[in-house]
Design a protein around this motif. Structure first.
Motif, PDB file in Angstrom:
ATOM      1  N   SER A  38       0.842  -1.205   0.000  1.00  0.00           N
ATOM      2  CA  SER A  38       0.000   0.000   0.000  1.00  0.00           C
ATOM      3  C   SER A  38       0.872   1.247   0.000  1.00  0.00           C
ATOM      4  O   SER A  38       0.647   2.180  -0.770  1.00  0.00           O
ATOM      5  N   TRP A  62      -9.707 -13.719  10.617  1.00  0.00           N
ATOM      6  CA  TRP A  62      -9.184 -12.366  10.554  1.00  0.00           C
ATOM      7  C   TRP A  62      -9.784 -11.474  11.625  1.00  0.00           C
ATOM      8  O   TRP A  62      -9.091 -10.676  12.240  1.00  0.00           O
ATOM      9  N   ARG A 102      -4.134  -1.138  -3.367  1.00  0.00           N
ATOM     10  CA  ARG A 102      -5.235  -0.993  -2.418  1.00  0.00           C
ATOM     11  C   ARG A 102      -5.707  -2.372  -1.991  1.00  0.00           C
ATOM     12  O   ARG A 102      -6.221  -3.133  -2.817  1.00  0.00           O
ATOM     13  N   CYS A 103      -5.501  -2.667  -0.739  1.00  0.00           N
ATOM     14  CA  CYS A 103      -5.863  -4.019  -0.301  1.00  0.00           C
ATOM     15  C   CYS A 103      -5.983  -4.097   1.209  1.00  0.00           C
ATOM     16  O   CYS A 103      -5.495  -3.241   1.937  1.00  0.00           O
ATOM     17  N   SER A 104      -6.633  -5.143   1.657  1.00  0.00           N
ATOM     18  CA  SER A 104      -6.589  -5.529   3.054  1.00  0.00           C
ATOM     19  C   SER A 104      -5.684  -6.747   3.169  1.00  0.00           C
ATOM     20  O   SER A 104      -5.429  -7.424   2.174  1.00  0.00           O
ATOM     21  N   PRO A 105      -5.188  -7.035   4.377  1.00  0.00           N
ATOM     22  CA  PRO A 105      -4.338  -8.230   4.531  1.00  0.00           C
ATOM     23  C   PRO A 105      -5.060  -9.510   4.117  1.00  0.00           C
ATOM     24  O   PRO A 105      -4.421 -10.487   3.751  1.00  0.00           O
ATOM     25  N   GLU A 106      -6.377  -9.511   4.151  1.00  0.00           N
ATOM     26  CA  GLU A 106      -7.138 -10.698   3.722  1.00  0.00           C
ATOM     27  C   GLU A 106      -6.924 -11.035   2.260  1.00  0.00           C
ATOM     28  O   GLU A 106      -7.168 -12.159   1.848  1.00  0.00           O
ATOM     29  N   GLN A 107      -6.529 -10.027   1.487  1.00  0.00           N
ATOM     30  CA  GLN A 107      -6.366 -10.261   0.056  1.00  0.00           C
ATOM     31  C   GLN A 107      -4.973 -10.758  -0.309  1.00  0.00           C
ATOM     32  O   GLN A 107      -4.703 -11.057  -1.465  1.00  0.00           O
ATOM     33  N   VAL A 123     -12.056  -2.481   0.680  1.00  0.00           N
ATOM     34  CA  VAL A 123     -12.240  -2.870  -0.706  1.00  0.00           C
ATOM     35  C   VAL A 123     -13.722  -3.124  -0.914  1.00  0.00           C
ATOM     36  O   VAL A 123     -14.332  -3.919  -0.211  1.00  0.00           O
ATOM     37  N   ILE A 129      -8.194  -0.667   5.557  1.00  0.00           N
ATOM     38  CA  ILE A 129      -8.276  -0.362   4.142  1.00  0.00           C
ATOM     39  C   ILE A 129      -9.478  -1.102   3.566  1.00  0.00           C
ATOM     40  O   ILE A 129      -9.658  -2.287   3.810  1.00  0.00           O
TER      41      ILE A 129
END
Lengths: 504, 504
Positions: A189, B66, A195-200, B108, B106
């Protein structure tokens, strides 16, 4: 090849009986040992390169490497990094037991050729399966090992390995260690406007693996994928191995020619691109092309694999954001790797994928190899969280920039033969031949350089058959003095070839 | 589920608005945080299991993990290994900054369902992608971490990491570190009567990867492969993911029914078998079947993938040699793994392949992920060469044997419901239901055990739909006292189900 003991050597090992009862490597090492003991090969003599031996003996590079490994283990030859293999100055006692008795002498009689799959046959064309890279000047995509803070890394390694609990020892989650996914999300980021969350974030071993997992999850056998041409061969092979048909899409000064892709295969399911710094040509995907590519993906329900292999290195001009950061419709799988910015044997890379695809791609990772080894994920997470990655990137960015400038200045000695593009990012520079000055296959130049101890990739290696060819130089591993000395070797090679007619 | 705070909890988090602007995990963690801060969830209250939460909230297990990770990071909940998640005894200051500000927030927006490939759809059926295993009693295939000599390993790790030179840092050979290949060849020759040279050893990350690389190299999309039924699901999925059609071949008391395979698909290109100790049934492939299988492979130009996942553990009777050691015609790919005998997160396994196939399979490895991470290969080579592997195997063989005997004795308490086979090898014991005593889906029993903190695999998980079902118990991780206590829990579950009619 004047410096090594080639002539003496070839007398002794050519004409090996392929049907003798020993595996080929054992026969080769035995012949070399005999040559050394008989005095035909004298102490300190340089042996031909493994590549030359493999070609001359008509065996695989692997077989030669094994023969040499055995001789090294037994003390008959020594290896000097970047210089080659030499007969040992002090030979071992002739009657002493070999260092590894028996083990290497187990014999398997079966060496007849066998039918393999069509997809495996297709891979035979790919060069260099077995060659571990070393610090040879101008090898592209290889970070210089001397700059890596090994002491810091090893301290973190020791600390993490000693942690109580089983977190680094049990099976792990297929998507990766949570601490590392958080660190990667924050890094990508901040540095690449992803653009992301750690889940991605999905932790994998390599860019190759990320591409294969995405291909399997998003496309079926027979589906088509756009690939840049010229482009990175392992990815092309990986997509084919996943059952996809590769559609070549040309690259010009604005990067991938999206209109050509649309004309050739509008129904492709995937497009593989290197938008920040096309590999190998070094161009950048233009803004208009980026929009066209994302629009195509959205309209056709396709996906873009963005390989941002050296996006952390940019030396001039405005920063280029990732394609993923521009994408508002969830069409980009962003791929980054630590193998090229920290050290290659780490084997940690990552994919950042649209949320609705996470489950499918993690499922593919689970089936492919369970999960990536955990301890190194923990060490890397600490390395990032404690600021060492940022520090290393700042340091190497500055040093690589100096080397880039030195390379561009020194490379003027080659401008009669080669047209250098002004590189402003990455770790390599690609130059095309000046057709008026030289008419020769680029592979020939690369082979001459190789025999002189340089690894320069011919542009034709990347799948572009059309002339003029060119050369790909990795500049990050050499300081100005080395660059100067080694480019003089390239210059000598080009001078010799200057007036030759096309071809051999 | 009586022990946790389920009822209070469900009031607070069900009915989450799926369209709110936050990712699902953030919404869930926010609700739980609110419940804790409001006092609805009191300090030390046990939360429902992640699996239960995922089911109740209609989200993926990943999403729940998560949400819980964030709450752990922020100090609102604590995890106790094997016991679950609990509200922290001491809550963090309400006004203090979260430990990881911003990063997790963040957003999405894209969460609409997406089209994925047919092969990825087929994987959805596979359970448990994300669950890192921990030391839960009776989990099959999980070596107990407490027995592993972590101090020895870490000392070697530190020593190898500190070695000068770049061998552990650069790109490596795709077939693996030479020292490790030699060590594996010696180990497999000595312990499992495998006949090979180190040249035939290919280092990979996992059994899964070995199967996939062999499948890609030896078969094309649409080719058929025999698989044991019941059998190991990840391998079945891996073969399908490599484009092969899986042909189910039943297993009886003599192992894979080769005649059934010949009748169903004589033209298959591959057969996947676990000859030493069939997974999950625990039978051994008979000598006659071994010959029949090898003859078929020879006559039809097919190959046998021998997965010797626990061949190092045999407690009674004559030692069973590997199938590879019987094979004189180069038809067997032998697969071994250190992930199940040392520790799972190591991610080092190997294939030992006929010499004529080495190049093709190493090529597939190169394309799949380059090579396996190097440092751990060096540590493992030292661990083997210096005798620690042999010592560890002797020690664990003795301990597992005691546990096996304890399990068989204690399991008599279940003999009203379950028929236990006398296990003489491996790390698990499989029992089928006694149809006269119990008529219930084995999954129901496994779910009840899971809620009580035990992982017992239902036999139906391995692809066998026919009744009676059964249960697979890993015995290696529990001492006699634990075995006794935990089997009483299984007994209570079975007692409750005793008189239920078939089905739910």
């Amino acid at each position: 090849m004047a410096k090594h003991a080639g002539s003496v050597f070839s007398v002794d090992v050519t004409g090996l009986d392929r049907d003798a009862g020993q595996p080929a490597y054992a026969r080769i090492s035995e012949r070399i040992r005999t040559a050394i003991l008989s005095g035909a090969l004298v102490p300190n003599a340089r042996l031909p390169s493994g590549r030359t031996l493999a070609r001359d003996l008509g065996v695989s590079r692997n077989t030669v490497d094994w023969a040499l490994d055995q001789l090294v283990a037994d003390g008959y030859i020594v290896r000097r990094r970047g210089a080659g293999s030499f007969v040992a100055a002090q030979l071992p006692e002739r009657d002493s037991a070999p260092l590894r008795p028996e083990r290497s002498l187990i014999i398997v009689a079966d060496t007849a050729p066998r039918r393999i799959s069509r997809r495996a046959e297709a891979l035979r064309a790919y060069p260099g399966h077995y060659e571990p890279a070393s610090s040879v000047p101008f090898t592209p995509s290889l970070p210089p090992m001397g700059l890596f803070p090994r002491d810091v890394w090893n301290r973190l390694l020791q600390r993490e390995a000693a942690k109580p609990g089983d977190d680094y020892w049990h099976y792990g989650a297929s998507n990766g260690l949570p601490a590392l996914r958080r660190a990667i999300a924050a890094h990508a980021s901040a540095m690449r406007a992803v653009r992301c969350s750690p889940e991605q974030v999905i932790v994998v071993t390599s860019t190759q693996q990320a591409v294969e997992l995405a291909a399997k999850s998003l496309a079926d056998s027979g589906d088509r994928a756009w690939c840049e041409l010229p482009g990175y061969p392992p990815v092309r092979h990986g997509l084919r191995n996943a059952g996809l048909e590769v559609v070549d899409v040309p690259v010009d000064d604005d990067g991938l020619d999206v209109a050509a892709g649309l004309a050739a295969a509008p129904d492709a399911r995937l497009a593989y691109v290197t938008p920040a710094h096309q590999y190998p040509l070094g161009v950048e995907l233009s803004l208009a092309r980026r929009h066209a590519l994302l629009d195509w993906a959205h309209e056709r329900d396709a996906y873009v694999l963005e390989d941002d292999y050296d996006g952390d290195y940019r030396y001039e001009g405005r920063p280029i954001a990732s394609l993923q950061g521009m994408d508002e419709r969830g069409r980009v799988i962003y791929i980054g790797s630590f193998n090229k910015i920290l050290f290659p044997s780490l084997r940690i890379a990552y994919a950042i994928v649209p949320e609705p695809l996470v489950d499918a791609i993690v499922g593919a990772k689970h089936i492919a190899d369970g999960h990536t080894a955990l301890l190194m994920q923990g060490v890397l997470a600490a390395f990032i969280d404690e600021g060492h990655l940022g520090h290393h990137l700042r340091k190497t960015r500055s040093i690589y920039d100096q080397r880039r400038q030195a390379f561009l200045e020194e490379a003027k000695m080659l401008e009669h033969w080669l047209n250098f593009r002004r590189a402003i990012s990455g770790m390599h520079i690609t130059a095309r031949f000046n057709e008026a000055a030289i008419r020769v296959e680029d592979r020939i130049v690369a082979e001459i350089c190789f025999d002189e101890g340089l690894i320069v990739h011919p542009l034709s290696r990347y799948g572009e058959a059309s002339n003029p060819g060119g050369l790909v130089f990795g500049f990050a591993g050499s300081d100005r003095e080395q660059i100067h000395d080694k480019l003089k070797i390239v210059k000598a090679a080009l001078s010799k070839l200057d007036k030759r007619p096309r071809g051999r």
